[in-house]
Each structure stands twice: as C-alpha cells, then as structure tokens.
Design a protein around this motif. Structure first.
Motif, PDB file in Angstrom:
ATOM      1  N   MET A 176       0.964  -1.363   0.082  1.00  8.06           N
ATOM      2  CA  MET A 176      -0.094  -0.103  -0.019  1.00  8.06           C
ATOM      3  C   MET A 176       0.879   1.337   0.129  1.00  8.06           C
ATOM      4  N   LEU A 177       2.208   0.923   0.192  1.00 13.16           N
ATOM      5  CA  LEU A 177       3.161   2.114   0.055  1.00 13.16           C
ATOM      6  C   LEU A 177       3.628   2.480  -1.273  1.00 13.16           C
ATOM      7  N   ALA A 178       3.482   3.627  -1.965  1.00  7.78           N
ATOM      8  CA  ALA A 178       4.043   3.932  -3.122  1.00  7.78           C
ATOM      9  C   ALA A 178       5.594   4.234  -3.114  1.00  7.78           C
ATOM     10  N   CYS A 179       6.509   3.064  -3.134  1.00  8.54           N
ATOM     11  CA  CYS A 179       7.866   3.455  -3.166  1.00  8.54           C
ATOM     12  C   CYS A 179       8.553   2.220  -3.910  1.00  8.54           C
ATOM     13  N   TYR A 180       9.671   2.209  -3.791  1.00 10.56           N
ATOM     14  CA  TYR A 180      10.586   1.171  -4.610  1.00 10.56           C
ATOM     15  C   TYR A 180      11.973   1.240  -3.532  1.00 10.56           C
ATOM     16  N   GLN A 181      12.557   0.041  -3.647  1.00 13.75           N
ATOM     17  CA  GLN A 181      13.545  -0.375  -2.587  1.00 13.75           C
ATOM     18  C   GLN A 181      14.844  -0.751  -3.260  1.00 13.75           C
ATOM     19  N   ILE A 182      16.175  -0.075  -2.835  1.00 13.09           N
ATOM     20  CA  ILE A 182      17.289  -0.775  -3.509  1.00 13.09           C
ATOM     21  C   ILE A 182      18.178  -1.513  -2.401  1.00 13.09           C
ATOM     22  N   SER A 183      18.590  -2.554  -2.837  1.00 10.95           N
ATOM     23  CA  SER A 183      19.689  -3.578  -1.930  1.00 10.95           C
ATOM     24  C   SER A 183      20.734  -3.902  -2.728  1.00 10.95           C
ATOM     25  N   GLU A 184      21.760  -4.350  -1.797  1.00 10.94           N
ATOM     26  CA  GLU A 184      22.985  -4.424  -2.626  1.00 10.94           C
ATOM     27  C   GLU A 184      23.233  -5.768  -2.521  1.00 10.94           C
ATOM     28  N   LEU A 185      24.115  -6.338  -3.295  1.00  7.17           N
ATOM     29  CA  LEU A 185      24.652  -7.710  -3.535  1.00  7.17           C
ATOM     30  C   LEU A 185      26.065  -7.719  -3.354  1.00  7.17           C
ATOM     31  N   ALA A 186      26.334  -8.086  -2.168  1.00  6.55           N
ATOM     32  CA  ALA A 186      27.722  -8.356  -1.722  1.00  6.55           C
ATOM     33  C   ALA A 186      28.718  -7.145  -2.049  1.00  6.55           C
ATOM     34  N   SER A 187      28.302  -6.006  -1.504  1.00  4.87           N
ATOM     35  CA  SER A 187      29.112  -4.675  -1.786  1.00  4.87           C
ATOM     36  C   SER A 187      30.567  -4.985  -0.703  1.00  4.87           C
ATOM     37  N   LEU A 188      31.508  -4.401  -1.275  1.00  5.95           N
ATOM     38  CA  LEU A 188      32.669  -3.885  -0.484  1.00  5.95           C
ATOM     39  C   LEU A 188      32.894  -2.977   0.300  1.00  5.95           C
ATOM     40  N   ASN A 189      33.013  -3.099   1.542  1.00  8.46           N
ATOM     41  CA  ASN A 189      33.054  -1.885   2.519  1.00  8.46           C
ATOM     42  C   ASN A 189      34.434  -1.944   3.396  1.00  8.46           C
ATOM     43  N   ASN A 190      35.373  -1.110   2.858  1.00  9.00           N
ATOM     44  CA  ASN A 190      36.717  -1.109   3.668  1.00  9.00           C
ATOM     45  C   ASN A 190      37.299   0.330   3.506  1.00  9.00           C
ATOM     46  N   ASN A 191      38.456   0.269   3.933  1.00 11.37           N
ATOM     47  CA  ASN A 191      39.216   1.788   3.641  1.00 11.37           C
ATOM     48  C   ASN A 191      39.129   2.527   2.390  1.00 11.37           C
ATOM     49  N   HIS A 192      39.000   1.606   1.249  1.00 13.90           N
ATOM     50  CA  HIS A 192      38.867   2.110  -0.058  1.00 13.90           C
ATOM     51  C   HIS A 192      37.461   2.119  -0.589  1.00 13.90           C
ATOM     52  N   TYR A 193      36.568   1.560  -0.271  1.00 13.53           N
ATOM     53  CA  TYR A 193      35.230   1.602  -0.674  1.00 13.53           C
ATOM     54  C   TYR A 193      34.397   1.644   0.284  1.00 13.53           C
ATOM     55  N   ARG A 194      33.371   2.434   0.119  1.00 18.50           N
ATOM     56  CA  ARG A 194      32.358   2.619   1.099  1.00 18.50           C
ATOM     57  C   ARG A 194      30.919   2.862   0.590  1.00 18.50           C
TER      58      ARG A 194
END
Length: 265
Positions: A176-194
């Motif tokens: 009933m909410l008019a929206c859309y969702q964004i989900s990540e697939l195995a993102s890299l999160n470290n000192n270089h990528y965030r």
C-alpha cells in the motif's frame, strides 16, 4: 461502468495441467464469460501457474492498466495468485458473493541509456556476469549519493520485496506504500570503498540513476522480473515508480500480510 467479460487465459501448455485448464475454460463460458484467443481483445487476463507465470502474463501482455489480471495457482502459497485451479467452485462462490476486490500494484520503470523504458512488477536486478565486481555511481534525483562496488544491486517494488530482495536481507514492504527499494549484492566496504551497506527505500516522487563505471567494470546482466534482458552494453539506468498500476483481483480475506505470515512464519 463497462462490463468485463472477455477473458484471455495465459498458461504454459503442459500435459499435466491441460485437462484442468480445459475444465476452467468450460466453467468460464458457463458463467457467461467470452474466452478470447487474442489478449488485445481481453479486458480480463487470467494467469494459470505460479507467481512466475503471473509475472510473464503481465509482461507478455504489455503491462496493461486497462484490464484486470487474475492469478490462478497450480502451486501453493503464491503471492500474486489468490485462486487455486483445484477449487473452481470456490472461485465462482467468491465472485458471486462479492468476496473479491481489485488491488492496484505499482510498476517500476527502467530506462536504459535513454533508449526506452521497460517495466517491472517485482524487481530489476543488475548482476555481475563474470567473477569480478561492478562499480556503479548512484544518484538520487540530482544528488550524487555513493559509488557502489560489489556483485550487483536489486531495485524492487513493494510486492517484489518478498522475492529476490528478501533473500539478500532487504525489508518486506507493505504494497500500500508507493515506493521502491534498493538492496546491495555483496558490496565491498573497507578503507577504500564505502557504501551505505543496507537497503534503502525511495518514495514515488524520487528518481534514481545508476551510472556504470567501465574503467573498472564490465557490462552486467540485467534482469526484469524473472526474465533476463538481451542487452549487451549499457551505461546509464534511470529508475522511477510510474503512475501505471496493474489491477489484480484478490480475495478480501487474503491480504499481503496473510501471505507473508503463511509463507515465512
């Protein structure tokens, strides 16, 4: 109000279901429906199968918002199918006793490189086609938000939130909410990528743009619902929730949350 009585049946021609389908066609004629062979002439499109068949029915008939879609399941616990092919008497009883209602589900628009829009009822997915990460700049409206690096992303509607999106720990969203969702697939999160590192939800007033950085990436596999697109090269994808609404016939006492509880709890 125009009478809706021209019905088109969409189904896979499998031997194990053909007999039941013939019975359903005969029942429709007996109850005063006109069965048509061309979906363009129909104002009711009945999908017979599972959720995958329902998604294909909507896609193959052009995401029509001028007709009703009805899901008739040959399986159990389907989200888009409120009726079961083995309970044909129950279908008629529900219709005659006004136990059904029309629910409207939003369609997600995906424009690829400005060459035209595609629609999704469940989700659009971008996935790596080889063992290598994708690098994607993410823009919300005109704001540069983040640079994603990982296996891919899933952009889902509320009804699609229980599908691929849920399998990567995305939120289950009330349709009933008019929206859309964004989900990540195995993102890299470290000192270089965030990246944000969690799913996020945008309203129907927001637009999102993904720009694929090809200096470090390759072209992804693009999936629309349960169908892979035959697009080998793309640079930019624009997403927005459209005003197009897919009308479906549902049982009043079988809400989205009834189905979530039955399927997952």
């Amino acid at each position: 109000m125009a009478v809706r009585n021209k019905i088109f049946f969409f189904y896979k021609k499998e031997e194990r279901t053909l007999e039941k389908i013939q019975s359903l066609l005969s029942l429709a004629i007996t109850e005063g429906f006109e069965v048509v062979e061309d979906e363009k002439e129909a104002n009711i499109i009945a999908s017979i199968g599972g959720d995958g068949t329902f998604l294909q029915a909507v896609r193959k008939t052009g995401f029509r918002d001028d007709c009703l879609y009805v899901g008739v399941s040959t399986l159990e616990n389907e989200f888009y199918c409120d009726f079961h092919i083995d309970d044909q008497a129950g279908m008629i009883e529900a219709m005659k006793n006004e136990q059904v209602e029309v629910r409207k589900y939003p369609a997600l628009s995906v424009n690829i490189d400005g060459q035209g829009s595609f629609f999704c009822l469940n989700e659009c997915s971008l996935r790596s086609s080889i063992i290598r990460t994708l690098e994607i700049d993410v823009f919300i409206d005109d704001l540069y938000f983040e640079t994603f690096r990982g296996d891919g992303m899933i952009i889902s509607t509320p009804t699609g939130s229980t599908a691929y999106n849920k399998s990567v720990s995305g939120a289950v969203v009330d349709p009933m909410l008019a929206c859309y969702q964004i989900s990540e697939l195995a993102s890299l999160n470290n000192n270089h990528y965030r990246t944000l590192g969690s799913s996020f939800i945008l309203s129907d007033n927001r637009k999102m743009t993904l720009k694929i950085k090809h200096d470090n990436s390759h072209y992804p596999i693009i999936g629309m619902d349960n169908e892979a697109m035959s697009i080998k090269h793309c640079e930019t994808l624009h997403f927005e929730l459209t005003s197009k609404r897919i009308k479906t016939v549902k049982l009043k006492d079988n809400s989205f949350w009834h189905k979530v509880k039955r399927s997952f709890l």
